[in-house]
Design a protein around this motif. Structure first.
Motif, PDB file in Angstrom:
ATOM      1  N   ILE A  97       0.878  -1.170   0.000  1.00 50.25           N
ATOM      2  CA  ILE A  97       0.000   0.000   0.000  1.00 50.25           C
ATOM      3  C   ILE A  97       0.914   1.218   0.000  1.00 50.25           C
ATOM      4  CG2 ILE A  97      -1.709   1.318   1.301  1.00 50.25           C
ATOM      5  CD1 ILE A  97      -2.988  -1.156   0.435  1.00 50.25           C
ATOM      6  N   TRP A  98       0.634   2.203  -0.822  1.00 52.40           N
ATOM      7  CA  TRP A  98       1.494   3.383  -0.859  1.00 52.40           C
ATOM      8  C   TRP A  98       0.678   4.667  -0.723  1.00 52.40           C
ATOM      9  CZ3 TRP A  98       1.147   6.878  -4.989  1.00 52.40           C
ATOM     10  CH2 TRP A  98       0.483   6.428  -6.126  1.00 52.40           C
ATOM     11  N   GLY A  99       1.342   5.693  -0.194  1.00 53.40           N
ATOM     12  CA  GLY A  99       0.697   6.983   0.014  1.00 53.40           C
ATOM     13  C   GLY A  99       1.725   8.047   0.370  1.00 53.40           C
ATOM     14  N   ALA A 100       1.233   9.176   0.845  1.00 56.41           N
ATOM     15  CA  ALA A 100       2.097  10.312   1.175  1.00 56.41           C
ATOM     16  C   ALA A 100       2.645  10.182   2.590  1.00 56.41           C
ATOM     17  CB  ALA A 100       1.323  11.616   1.031  1.00 56.41           C
ATOM     18  N   ALA A 101       3.939  10.419   2.769  1.00 55.09           N
ATOM     19  CA  ALA A 101       4.599  10.257   4.073  1.00 55.09           C
ATOM     20  C   ALA A 101       4.046  11.210   5.125  1.00 55.09           C
ATOM     21  CB  ALA A 101       6.104  10.458   3.921  1.00 55.09           C
ATOM     22  N   LYS A 127      -1.546   6.841   6.481  1.00 55.86           N
ATOM     23  CA  LYS A 127      -0.806   5.764   7.151  1.00 55.86           C
ATOM     24  C   LYS A 127      -1.741   4.883   7.959  1.00 55.86           C
ATOM     25  CE  LYS A 127       3.686   8.019   7.433  1.00 55.86           C
ATOM     26  NZ  LYS A 127       4.776   8.488   8.286  1.00 55.86           N
ATOM     27  N   TYR A 128      -2.682   5.507   8.657  1.00 57.20           N
ATOM     28  CA  TYR A 128      -3.647   4.759   9.456  1.00 57.20           C
ATOM     29  C   TYR A 128      -4.531   3.896   8.552  1.00 57.20           C
ATOM     30  CZ  TYR A 128      -7.127   3.731  13.044  1.00 57.20           C
ATOM     31  OH  TYR A 128      -7.962   3.079  13.910  1.00 57.20           O
ATOM     32  N   ALA A 129      -5.035   4.483   7.472  1.00 56.07           N
ATOM     33  CA  ALA A 129      -5.869   3.738   6.530  1.00 56.07           C
ATOM     34  C   ALA A 129      -5.092   2.590   5.905  1.00 56.07           C
ATOM     35  CB  ALA A 129      -6.413   4.668   5.444  1.00 56.07           C
ATOM     36  N   ALA A 130      -3.816   2.824   5.578  1.00 54.39           N
ATOM     37  CA  ALA A 130      -2.987   1.768   4.982  1.00 54.39           C
ATOM     38  C   ALA A 130      -2.825   0.596   5.939  1.00 54.39           C
ATOM     39  CB  ALA A 130      -1.622   2.325   4.594  1.00 54.39           C
ATOM     40  N   SER A 131      -2.619   0.882   7.223  1.00 59.40           N
ATOM     41  CA  SER A 131      -2.460  -0.216   8.187  1.00 59.40           C
ATOM     42  C   SER A 131      -3.749  -1.019   8.297  1.00 59.40           C
ATOM     43  CB  SER A 131      -2.009   0.307   9.554  1.00 59.40           C
ATOM     44  OG  SER A 131      -3.033   1.076  10.149  1.00 59.40           O
ATOM     45  N   ARG A 132      -4.900  -0.353   8.207  1.00 62.73           N
ATOM     46  CA  ARG A 132      -6.190  -1.059   8.219  1.00 62.73           C
ATOM     47  C   ARG A 132      -6.340  -1.927   6.965  1.00 62.73           C
ATOM     48  NH1 ARG A 132      -9.895  -1.240  12.217  1.00 62.73           N
ATOM     49  NH2 ARG A 132     -11.531  -1.055  10.665  1.00 62.73           N
ATOM     50  N   MET A 133      -5.930  -1.388   5.818  1.00 63.00           N
ATOM     51  CA  MET A 133      -6.044  -2.138   4.571  1.00 63.00           C
ATOM     52  C   MET A 133      -5.181  -3.387   4.595  1.00 63.00           C
ATOM     53  SD  MET A 133      -6.035   0.887   1.733  1.00 63.00           S
ATOM     54  CE  MET A 133      -7.181   2.257   1.843  1.00 63.00           C
ATOM     55  N   LEU A 134      -3.984  -3.266   5.155  1.00 55.99           N
ATOM     56  CA  LEU A 134      -3.078  -4.412   5.193  1.00 55.99           C
ATOM     57  C   LEU A 134      -3.634  -5.538   6.054  1.00 55.99           C
ATOM     58  CD1 LEU A 134       0.345  -2.554   5.346  1.00 55.99           C
ATOM     59  CD2 LEU A 134      -0.534  -3.928   3.452  1.00 55.99           C
ATOM     60  N   THR A 135      -4.425  -5.208   7.081  1.00 49.30           N
ATOM     61  CA  THR A 135      -5.001  -6.259   7.924  1.00 49.30           C
ATOM     62  C   THR A 135      -6.275  -6.839   7.323  1.00 49.30           C
ATOM     63  OG1 THR A 135      -6.301  -4.683   9.237  1.00 49.30           O
ATOM     64  CG2 THR A 135      -4.081  -5.208  10.026  1.00 49.30           C
ATOM     65  N   HIS A 139       3.376  -8.578   2.847  1.00 47.53           N
ATOM     66  CA  HIS A 139       2.670  -7.304   2.932  1.00 47.53           C
ATOM     67  C   HIS A 139       3.629  -6.194   3.353  1.00 47.53           C
ATOM     68  CE1 HIS A 139      -0.705  -9.982   2.899  1.00 47.53           C
ATOM     69  NE2 HIS A 139      -1.582  -9.011   3.026  1.00 47.53           N
ATOM     70  N   GLY A 140       3.352  -4.970   2.932  1.00 44.30           N
ATOM     71  CA  GLY A 140       4.162  -3.840   3.357  1.00 44.30           C
ATOM     72  C   GLY A 140       3.555  -2.534   2.901  1.00 44.30           C
ATOM     73  N   SER A 141       4.196  -1.450   3.274  1.00 48.46           N
ATOM     74  CA  SER A 141       3.727  -0.130   2.861  1.00 48.46           C
ATOM     75  C   SER A 141       4.898   0.722   2.415  1.00 48.46           C
ATOM     76  CB  SER A 141       2.964   0.553   4.005  1.00 48.46           C
ATOM     77  OG  SER A 141       3.759   0.611   5.163  1.00 48.46           O
ATOM     78  N   VAL A 142       4.607   1.665   1.547  1.00 52.10           N
ATOM     79  CA  VAL A 142       5.604   2.587   1.006  1.00 52.10           C
ATOM     80  C   VAL A 142       5.016   3.994   1.128  1.00 52.10           C
ATOM     81  CG1 VAL A 142       6.887   3.304  -1.042  1.00 52.10           C
ATOM     82  CG2 VAL A 142       6.452   0.878  -0.647  1.00 52.10           C
ATOM     83  N   ASP A 161       5.338  12.281  -6.045  1.00 53.12           N
ATOM     84  CA  ASP A 161       5.184  12.419  -7.486  1.00 53.12           C
ATOM     85  C   ASP A 161       5.568  11.085  -8.111  1.00 53.12           C
ATOM     86  OD1 ASP A 161       7.999  12.330  -7.408  1.00 53.12           O
ATOM     87  OD2 ASP A 161       8.212  14.478  -7.731  1.00 53.12           O
ATOM     88  N   GLY A 162       5.482  11.009  -9.436  1.00 51.44           N
ATOM     89  CA  GLY A 162       5.762   9.756 -10.119  1.00 51.44           C
ATOM     90  C   GLY A 162       7.167   9.237  -9.868  1.00 51.44           C
ATOM     91  N   GLU A 163       8.136  10.130  -9.888  1.00 45.61           N
ATOM     92  CA  GLU A 163       9.511   9.712  -9.619  1.00 45.61           C
ATOM     93  C   GLU A 163       9.668   9.230  -8.185  1.00 45.61           C
ATOM     94  OE1 GLU A 163      12.533  12.484 -10.735  1.00 45.61           O
ATOM     95  OE2 GLU A 163      11.929  12.497 -12.839  1.00 45.61           O
ATOM     96  N   GLY A 164       8.992   9.915  -7.254  1.00 41.91           N
ATOM     97  CA  GLY A 164       9.040   9.508  -5.855  1.00 41.91           C
ATOM     98  C   GLY A 164       8.470   8.112  -5.654  1.00 41.91           C
ATOM     99  N   LEU A 165       7.393   7.785  -6.390  1.00 41.39           N
ATOM    100  CA  LEU A 165       6.809   6.445  -6.290  1.00 41.39           C
ATOM    101  C   LEU A 165       7.772   5.394  -6.824  1.00 41.39           C
ATOM    102  CD1 LEU A 165       4.567   4.438  -5.713  1.00 41.39           C
ATOM    103  CD2 LEU A 165       3.511   5.087  -7.903  1.00 41.39           C
ATOM    104  N   ALA A 166       8.382   5.657  -7.967  1.00 43.74           N
ATOM    105  CA  ALA A 166       9.356   4.701  -8.517  1.00 43.74           C
ATOM    106  C   ALA A 166      10.510   4.501  -7.546  1.00 43.74           C
ATOM    107  CB  ALA A 166       9.865   5.196  -9.872  1.00 43.74           C
ATOM    108  N   ASN A 167      11.002   5.608  -6.963  1.00 43.88           N
ATOM    109  CA  ASN A 167      12.099   5.503  -5.986  1.00 43.88           C
ATOM    110  C   ASN A 167      11.665   4.708  -4.759  1.00 43.88           C
ATOM    111  OD1 ASN A 167      13.682   7.087  -7.663  1.00 43.88           O
ATOM    112  ND2 ASN A 167      13.228   8.983  -6.587  1.00 43.88           N
ATOM    113  N   GLY A 168      10.433   4.960  -4.273  1.00 40.51           N
ATOM    114  CA  GLY A 168       9.918   4.250  -3.103  1.00 40.51           C
ATOM    115  C   GLY A 168       9.774   2.760  -3.350  1.00 40.51           C
ATOM    116  N   LEU A 169       9.278   2.393  -4.527  1.00 40.91           N
ATOM    117  CA  LEU A 169       9.137   0.972  -4.853  1.00 40.91           C
ATOM    118  C   LEU A 169      10.497   0.305  -5.019  1.00 40.91           C
ATOM    119  CD1 LEU A 169       6.076   1.103  -7.285  1.00 40.91           C
ATOM    120  CD2 LEU A 169       6.119   0.313  -4.909  1.00 40.91           C
TER     121      LEU A 169
END
Length: 194
Positions: free
Chosen positions: A68-72, A78-86, A94-97, A103-111
């Motif tokens: 699951i990915w989103g804005a830092a 972050k809270y919603a992502a932790s709920r989704m992972l469960t 499972h994990g989160s980024v 932005d698009g480059e930030g997502l590629a870097n995060g992955l």
């Protein structure tokens, strides 16, 4: 189709900062069919069947790794992502980024960072996002250069109400077992609120 698959799902594909308003008749019909919108425990808005939608896309893809990915800087994401992972079955890693540069480059870097940490480079990367075409193009360009993934599939969902059945059907053929669409709700009952 064989090989490993990573599914990277944008938290905003299922949870939104504000409730959708002034919807087109088609979109309103989809919202009504889903039981309307509700405010989840994270404080973000979501369709009432968001948990079911999450399970459907996870079941359709059956990923080896689910991110699951989103804005830092967004604690609600972050809270919603932790709920989704469960909410999804533990059939995959499972994990989160969370992106400092959203932005698009930030997502590629995060992955890329997530892959370095896990030591896994998938054969297929499916990224579902609630972002602009420009974001998607920027991500795709950077990802093709940075990630050693043979196949990268992106899917932008509806900007107002997020992940829809058509998005699930669009990414399912890229999975190893598209027939899983017929029985993907068996793994867990969705509680609705993420």
């Amino acid at each position: 189709m064989t090989g490993t698959t990573t599914l990277a799902l944008h938290v905003r594909a299922l949870a939104f900062a504000r409730e959708a308003r002034s919807l087109s008749p088609f979109v309103q019909m989809v919202v009504d069919e889903a039981g309307g919108m509700q405010r989840g425990p994270s404080g973000l808005y979501q369709m009432k069947d968001a948990g079911e939608r999450l399970i459907r896309v996870h079941g359709a893809v059956q990923p080896d790794e689910f991110l699951i990915w989103g804005a830092a800087g967004e604690w609600r994401e972050k809270y919603a992502a932790s709920r989704m992972l469960t909410c999804v079955p533990r059939t995959s890693v499972h994990g989160s980024v969370f992106l400092h540069d959203h932005d698009g480059e930030g997502l590629a870097n995060g992955l890329r960072h997530a892959m370095d940490l896990s030591g896994r480079i998938p054969d297929r990367l499916i990224v579902i996002m609630n972002e602009s075409a420009e974001f998607e193009e920027q991500f795709t360009e950077r990802a093709r250069w940075l990630l050693d993934v043979p196949e990268i599939i992106t899917r932008r969902c509806d900007p107002e109400i997020g992940l829809l059945e058509r998005d699930v059907l669009a990414v399912a053929p890229h999975a190893d077992n598209p027939a899983a669409l017929l029985s993907i709700l068996e793994s867990r009952d969705a509680d609705g609120a993420l």
